[in-house]
Design a protein around this motif. Structure first.
Motif, PDB file in Angstrom:
ATOM      1  N   THR A   1       0.844  -1.190   0.000  1.00 30.35           N
ATOM      2  CA  THR A   1       0.000   0.000   0.000  1.00 30.35           C
ATOM      3  C   THR A   1       0.882   1.243   0.000  1.00 30.35           C
ATOM      4  OG1 THR A   1      -0.110   0.092   2.420  1.00 30.35           O
ATOM      5  CG2 THR A   1      -1.817  -1.184   1.288  1.00 30.35           C
ATOM      6  N   LYS A   2       0.306   2.336  -0.471  1.00 31.36           N
ATOM      7  CA  LYS A   2       1.025   3.608  -0.499  1.00 31.36           C
ATOM      8  C   LYS A   2       0.097   4.704  -0.006  1.00 31.36           C
ATOM      9  CE  LYS A   2       3.804   6.663  -3.435  1.00 31.36           C
ATOM     10  NZ  LYS A   2       4.353   6.903  -4.790  1.00 31.36           N
ATOM     11  N   SER A   3       0.631   5.598   0.828  1.00 31.89           N
ATOM     12  CA  SER A   3      -0.185   6.669   1.392  1.00 31.89           C
ATOM     13  C   SER A   3       0.641   7.943   1.541  1.00 31.89           C
ATOM     14  CB  SER A   3      -0.724   6.265   2.763  1.00 31.89           C
ATOM     15  OG  SER A   3      -1.403   7.336   3.381  1.00 31.89           O
ATOM     16  N   PRO A   4       0.012   9.100   1.323  1.00 28.86           N
ATOM     17  CA  PRO A   4       0.689  10.364   1.612  1.00 28.86           C
ATOM     18  C   PRO A   4       0.522  10.784   3.077  1.00 28.86           C
ATOM     19  CG  PRO A   4      -1.428  10.832   0.632  1.00 28.86           C
ATOM     20  CD  PRO A   4      -1.310   9.329   0.696  1.00 28.86           C
ATOM     21  N   ASN A   5      -0.343  10.082   3.812  1.00 28.57           N
ATOM     22  CA  ASN A   5      -0.754  10.533   5.141  1.00 28.57           C
ATOM     23  C   ASN A   5       0.192   9.996   6.219  1.00 28.57           C
ATOM     24  OD1 ASN A   5      -3.062  11.964   4.203  1.00 28.57           O
ATOM     25  ND2 ASN A   5      -4.082   9.994   3.904  1.00 28.57           N
ATOM     26  N   THR A   6       1.334  10.668   6.334  1.00 29.14           N
ATOM     27  CA  THR A   6       2.337  10.248   7.300  1.00 29.14           C
ATOM     28  C   THR A   6       1.966  10.624   8.733  1.00 29.14           C
ATOM     29  OG1 THR A   6       3.564  12.281   6.841  1.00 29.14           O
ATOM     30  CG2 THR A   6       4.219  10.299   5.625  1.00 29.14           C
ATOM     31  N   ALA A   7       0.801  11.224   8.933  1.00 27.94           N
ATOM     32  CA  ALA A   7       0.305  11.453  10.293  1.00 27.94           C
ATOM     33  C   ALA A   7       0.040  10.122  10.986  1.00 27.94           C
ATOM     34  CB  ALA A   7      -0.973  12.277  10.254  1.00 27.94           C
ATOM     35  N   PHE A   8      -0.210   9.066  10.203  1.00 28.24           N
ATOM     36  CA  PHE A   8      -0.511   7.746  10.756  1.00 28.24           C
ATOM     37  C   PHE A   8       0.509   6.733  10.246  1.00 28.24           C
ATOM     38  CE2 PHE A   8      -4.600   9.975  10.385  1.00 28.24           C
ATOM     39  CZ  PHE A   8      -4.972   9.996  11.719  1.00 28.24           C
ATOM     40  N   ILE A   9       1.594   6.555  10.975  1.00 23.70           N
ATOM     41  CA  ILE A   9       2.569   5.529  10.646  1.00 23.70           C
ATOM     42  C   ILE A   9       2.175   4.257  11.397  1.00 23.70           C
ATOM     43  CG2 ILE A   9       4.986   4.862  10.713  1.00 23.70           C
ATOM     44  CD1 ILE A   9       4.440   7.209   8.864  1.00 23.70           C
ATOM     45  N   PRO A  10       1.964   3.143  10.695  1.00 26.37           N
ATOM     46  CA  PRO A  10       1.542   1.922  11.389  1.00 26.37           C
ATOM     47  C   PRO A  10       2.550   1.507  12.459  1.00 26.37           C
ATOM     48  CG  PRO A  10       1.286   1.687   9.009  1.00 26.37           C
ATOM     49  CD  PRO A  10       2.038   2.957   9.233  1.00 26.37           C
ATOM     50  N   GLY A  11       2.043   0.988  13.554  1.00 23.61           N
ATOM     51  CA  GLY A  11       2.891   0.478  14.621  1.00 23.61           C
ATOM     52  C   GLY A  11       3.061  -1.024  14.512  1.00 23.61           C
ATOM     53  N   TRP A  12       3.798  -1.572  15.457  1.00 17.99           N
ATOM     54  CA  TRP A  12       4.049  -3.023  15.467  1.00 17.99           C
ATOM     55  C   TRP A  12       3.479  -3.619  16.742  1.00 17.99           C
ATOM     56  CZ3 TRP A  12       8.286  -6.038  18.010  1.00 17.99           C
ATOM     57  CH2 TRP A  12       8.317  -7.371  17.579  1.00 17.99           C
ATOM     58  N   SER A  13       2.555  -4.569  16.575  1.00 19.17           N
ATOM     59  CA  SER A  13       1.983  -5.326  17.686  1.00 19.17           C
ATOM     60  C   SER A  13       2.068  -6.800  17.314  1.00 19.17           C
ATOM     61  CB  SER A  13       0.521  -4.925  17.934  1.00 19.17           C
ATOM     62  OG  SER A  13       0.409  -3.545  18.201  1.00 19.17           O
ATOM     63  N   PRO A  14       3.119  -7.487  17.735  1.00 22.89           N
ATOM     64  CA  PRO A  14       3.301  -8.878  17.284  1.00 22.89           C
ATOM     65  C   PRO A  14       2.189  -9.820  17.730  1.00 22.89           C
ATOM     66  CG  PRO A  14       4.872  -8.318  19.020  1.00 22.89           C
ATOM     67  CD  PRO A  14       4.210  -7.046  18.608  1.00 22.89           C
ATOM     68  N   ILE A  15       1.534  -9.519  18.864  1.00 17.93           N
ATOM     69  CA  ILE A  15       0.411 -10.343  19.324  1.00 17.93           C
ATOM     70  C   ILE A  15      -0.873  -9.663  18.877  1.00 17.93           C
ATOM     71  CG2 ILE A  15      -0.737 -11.394  21.291  1.00 17.93           C
ATOM     72  CD1 ILE A  15       1.898 -11.231  22.807  1.00 17.93           C
ATOM     73  N   ASP A  16      -1.611 -10.306  17.982  1.00 17.17           N
ATOM     74  CA  ASP A  16      -2.838  -9.718  17.443  1.00 17.17           C
ATOM     75  C   ASP A  16      -4.079 -10.148  18.206  1.00 17.17           C
ATOM     76  OD1 ASP A  16      -1.620  -8.270  15.456  1.00 17.17           O
ATOM     77  OD2 ASP A  16      -1.821  -9.834  13.948  1.00 17.17           O
ATOM     78  N   ASP A  17      -4.098 -11.417  18.634  1.00 15.23           N
ATOM     79  CA  ASP A  17      -5.325 -11.985  19.179  1.00 15.23           C
ATOM     80  C   ASP A  17      -4.998 -12.992  20.270  1.00 15.23           C
ATOM     81  OD1 ASP A  17      -7.527 -11.036  17.166  1.00 15.23           O
ATOM     82  OD2 ASP A  17      -5.914 -11.802  15.900  1.00 15.23           O
ATOM     83  N   TYR A  18      -5.975 -13.198  21.158  1.00  8.40           N
ATOM     84  CA  TYR A  18      -5.887 -14.319  22.080  1.00  8.40           C
ATOM     85  C   TYR A  18      -5.987 -15.622  21.288  1.00  8.40           C
ATOM     86  CZ  TYR A  18      -6.437 -11.274  26.169  1.00  8.40           C
ATOM     87  OH  TYR A  18      -6.250 -10.318  27.136  1.00  8.40           O
ATOM     88  N   LEU A  19      -5.460 -16.683  21.857  1.00  7.25           N
ATOM     89  CA  LEU A  19      -5.516 -18.035  21.269  1.00  7.25           C
ATOM     90  C   LEU A  19      -4.866 -18.072  19.884  1.00  7.25           C
ATOM     91  CD1 LEU A  19      -9.142 -19.019  22.356  1.00  7.25           C
ATOM     92  CD2 LEU A  19      -7.002 -19.419  23.565  1.00  7.25           C
ATOM     93  N   GLU A  20      -3.816 -17.261  19.714  1.00  8.50           N
ATOM     94  CA  GLU A  20      -3.045 -17.270  18.478  1.00  8.50           C
ATOM     95  C   GLU A  20      -1.560 -17.244  18.829  1.00  8.50           C
ATOM     96  OE1 GLU A  20      -3.710 -15.181  14.391  1.00  8.50           O
ATOM     97  OE2 GLU A  20      -2.703 -13.734  15.698  1.00  8.50           O
ATOM     98  N   SER A  21      -0.815 -18.213  18.310  1.00 12.36           N
ATOM     99  CA  SER A  21       0.628 -18.262  18.515  1.00 12.36           C
ATOM    100  C   SER A  21       1.347 -17.514  17.407  1.00 12.36           C
ATOM    101  CB  SER A  21       1.110 -19.719  18.546  1.00 12.36           C
ATOM    102  OG  SER A  21       0.567 -20.407  19.640  1.00 12.36           O
ATOM    103  N   VAL A  22       2.583 -17.121  17.703  1.00 10.43           N
ATOM    104  CA  VAL A  22       3.403 -16.414  16.731  1.00 10.43           C
ATOM    105  C   VAL A  22       4.744 -17.141  16.623  1.00 10.43           C
ATOM    106  CG1 VAL A  22       4.519 -14.240  16.110  1.00 10.43           C
ATOM    107  CG2 VAL A  22       2.321 -14.211  17.309  1.00 10.43           C
ATOM    108  N   GLN A  23       4.993 -17.713  15.446  1.00 10.05           N
ATOM    109  CA  GLN A  23       6.264 -18.399  15.228  1.00 10.05           C
ATOM    110  C   GLN A  23       7.383 -17.387  14.953  1.00 10.05           C
ATOM    111  OE1 GLN A  23       5.880 -21.619  12.469  1.00 10.05           O
ATOM    112  NE2 GLN A  23       7.841 -22.530  13.013  1.00 10.05           N
ATOM    113  N   LYS A  24       7.098 -16.406  14.094  1.00  8.37           N
ATOM    114  CA  LYS A  24       8.062 -15.335  13.862  1.00  8.37           C
ATOM    115  C   LYS A  24       7.340 -14.097  13.337  1.00  8.37           C
ATOM    116  CE  LYS A  24      12.426 -14.055  11.689  1.00  8.37           C
ATOM    117  NZ  LYS A  24      13.579 -14.472  10.866  1.00  8.37           N
ATOM    118  N   SER A  25       7.690 -12.940  13.898  1.00 11.94           N
ATOM    119  CA  SER A  25       7.140 -11.673  13.427  1.00 11.94           C
ATOM    120  C   SER A  25       8.271 -10.651  13.423  1.00 11.94           C
ATOM    121  CB  SER A  25       6.012 -11.192  14.352  1.00 11.94           C
ATOM    122  OG  SER A  25       5.553  -9.909  13.965  1.00 11.94           O
TER     123      SER A  25
END
Length: 633
Positions: free
Chosen positions: A146-170
């Motif tokens: 995706t591409k956006s000009p709206n740098t007021a909102f830079i996405p953050g990083w949240s490696p855990i998205d949901d309960y009952l979900e494992s993360v092998q690598k993020s």
């Protein structure tokens, strides 16, 4: 520019190679990641490239294995776009449990729909994967750019998205020009092994092997204990407007000048009308109350995601003409009306949610999802929720209470805290009586007065249908079998912010008789039978987010021909979690007075204290279900 395009190509290539190097067979997933999991993120890579103040590109690769139907919602294969935000590429590939490809989904196969509905107006659209599996488990490989000009909102990083979900690598990588005032802030990293590599103009975070977490009762908001990183720029851009956010004061000044300025104009007709309504009143609070009621009677809430990224309010004169607006528009409209009658009120950006969420005070950036007004008084700040047609003047309820927010003035921004409804302000006071018949039938009545957050929980009941009200009381008094509501009368005092229930009930066979002995649960009108779940090993801290106070005084008439054989002992509990008191007074041979009070205190506690809290509540539940024993004379 050539170097930037080469860099983007390298990122895409690396993501593709990393994703393709995964063996998609479920057999290769470590067993500990399958435990308690509905889904497993096998690999996730997010790469942000900030090219300038007016441009950033996001490349995402997500490989997720869905183990059962409950994990479908965790796929989250979607991208939003609009007039400015673009989706350059999007696709997905489905693999079966053995890692064999079974379906490839191109952009044309994604569902494309507007996010507008009956309660919102927006130019934004969403592309999303709509896949119905035939077998479980299966794996989805999702990629997008995706591409956006709206740098007021830079996405953050949240490696855990949901309960009952494992993360092998993020992993998350962000590249940025140093001259834009790039900043970031880490939260809740303690106790987790999270890798960070930082060089000039680029930073990478990564984590591996996060096992699935179960949601535990009384857990705080995940934002208080799940790891995340927030990113921002001091020099940003939003839908044609450049901004600056070095301090909250500077950011608030930008909000005022770029978003609010020039939106307050009202028609002469409306100005005359509102001034006539206020008349000769001089008290600012009384004038504000008249204006608030005028706004409530005239408008309704409609979500409008238009105007500088959905952050600029509609013009006040348009709200006045159309009779609707979203939180920004209605708050700004009310601000303009108040200004017309000489009352100063200020726009406030806030996180609106029934679970409290604060502005991150230590990270200056665009935050919040809601807008309200604040009206300074000599004692404190009064807050006005302008989206409700029914809330009393100055009452927030649990949607915006007790949290940090940003007050916006012409001089700039200021972090303030909204008002808290403490334990005694959130009270429920019950007074009543009931009589027990020879066959165990009870009949009687109670008057219940609710204030504060407890008012917020109940006041909407008066607008419900008779059927819904009957259903509510059958559920509320769940411990009373054969319940019959003989009278229901409400009084909603908006001036006092107090809701009164006047109830008359009866119930056949409430007391259980056997061989001349009758057992009667003494607490008819306010049993608190909820016992927190027991955990062998509690993982998370716990929180009592709001306190409250209940007080009950009920007179009980015993049936003729019976005497009181046994009664529960009086009980008083005192703990950091609250206080509970139950007392049964014998007034005469056939009359008792049941007195009960419970003060629940709010607090944030370590997991080691959870079992003590559970036992505290267990004692209360046992006491609330205690019985008197009657025998025939």
């Amino acid at each position: 520019m050539r170097c930037k395009f080469q860099l983007i190509f390298i990122i895409l290539f690396c993501n593709l190679v990393s994703a393709q190097s995964i063996n998609y067979s479920v057999v290769t997933i470590p067993e500990n990641l399958k435990e308690n999991a509905n889904s497993i993120i096998r690999y996730q890579s997010i790469n942000i490239t900030i090219n300038s103040q007016k441009s950033f590109v996001e490349n995402t690769t997500k490989v997720i294995t869905v183990l059962n139907s409950k994990g479908i919602a965790n796929i989250d294969a979607k991208e939003y776009y609009g007039d400015s935000d673009k989706v350059n590429a999007i696709e997905a590939t489905i693999y079966n449990a053995f890692g064999n490809e079974i379906k490839k989904i191109k952009r044309k196969d994604f569902k494309d729909q507007s996010i507008s509905d009956g309660f919102s107006i927006s130019n934004e659209r969403v592309l999303f994967l709509d896949y119905t599996p035939t077998d479980y488990p299966f794996t989805v490989v999702f990629t997008s750019e995706t591409k956006s000009p709206n740098t007021a909102f830079i996405p953050g990083w949240s490696p855990i998205d949901d309960y009952l979900e494992s993360v092998q690598k993020s992993e998350f990588t962000i590249q940025y020009p140093p001259d834009l005032g790039f900043k970031y802030k880490e939260y809740n990293f303690a106790g987790r092994t999270i890798n960070k590599i930082e060089k000039e103009g680029v930073i990478t975070f990564s984590v591996e092997n996060l096992v699935a977490e179960k949601q535990e009762e009384y857990s705080p908001s995940p934002s208080k204990f799940w790891p995340e990183v927030k990113f921002g720029l001091e020099k940003f851009y939003l839908e044609g407007v450049e901004g600056s956010a070095k301090t909250w004061k500077e950011y608030g000044a930008w909000v005022y000048n770029a978003l609010l300025s020039g939106t307050e104009e009202l028609s002469d007709e409306t100005k005359i009308k509102i001034k006539a309504l206020v008349g000769t009143e001089t008290d600012p609070l009384k004038k504000a109350k008249i204006v608030y009621q005028f706004m409530q009677d005239k408008t309704r809430y409609v979500s409008i995601q238009l105007g500088i990224g959905g952050w600029k309010p509609m013009l006040a004169k348009d709200v006045d003409r159309l009779g609707y607006g979203d939180c920004k528009a209605l708050s700004n409209y009310t601000r303009a009306l108040l200004k017309t009658v000489g009352v100063d009120a200020y726009y406030v950006l806030i996180f609106g949610s029934n679970s409290k969420r604060d502005f991150k005070q230590d990270f200056v950036a665009m935050q919040g999802n809601h807008a309200v007004l604040t009206l300074p008084t000599k004692d404190n700040n009064l807050f006005l929720e302008c989206t409700s047609q029914t809330l009393p003047f100055g009452f927030q309820g649990d949607f915006t209470d007790d949290r940090f927010a940003l007050k916006v003035t012409s001089d700039g921004g200021e972090i303030i805290k909204t008002n808290e409804y403490n334990e005694k302000k959130s009270s429920q006071i019950s007074k009543g009586s009931y009589a027990i018949d020879l066959d165990g039938t009870i009949s009687g009545g109670v008057t219940i007065k609710s204030n504060g957050v407890q008012y917020d929980d109940i006041y909407a009941l008066e607008k419900k249908s008779k059927e819904d009200i009957d259903d509510y009381y059958k559920s509320h008094f769940y411990w009373i079998n054969n319940l019959k509501m003989n009278k229901i009368k409400f009084n909603n005092s908006k001036d006092e912010v107090e809701f009164t229930e006047d109830l008359q009930i009866s119930a056949l066979g409430y007391g259980k008789s056997n061989a001349g002995v009758m057992m009667v649960p003494i607490n008819v009108f306010n049993q608190n039978a909820s016992i927190p779940q027991r955990y062998r090993t509690r993982k998370n801290p716990f929180e009592i987010s709001r306190g409250y106070y209940d007080e009950d005084e009920i007179e009980v008439t015993l049936p003729e021909g019976f005497k009181l054989e046994a009664k529960p002992d009086n009980l008083e509990l005192k703990d950091k979690f609250g206080t509970y008191k139950m007392e049964l007074v014998v007034l005469s041979p056939n009359k008792l007075l049941y007195k009960r009070s419970f003060l629940a205190t709010k607090g944030y506690y370590e997991k080691e204290e959870y079992e003590n809290y559970r036992k505290f509540r267990e004692q209360i539940a046992k006491a609330d279900n205690s019985k008197i024993v009657l025998t025939k004379i």
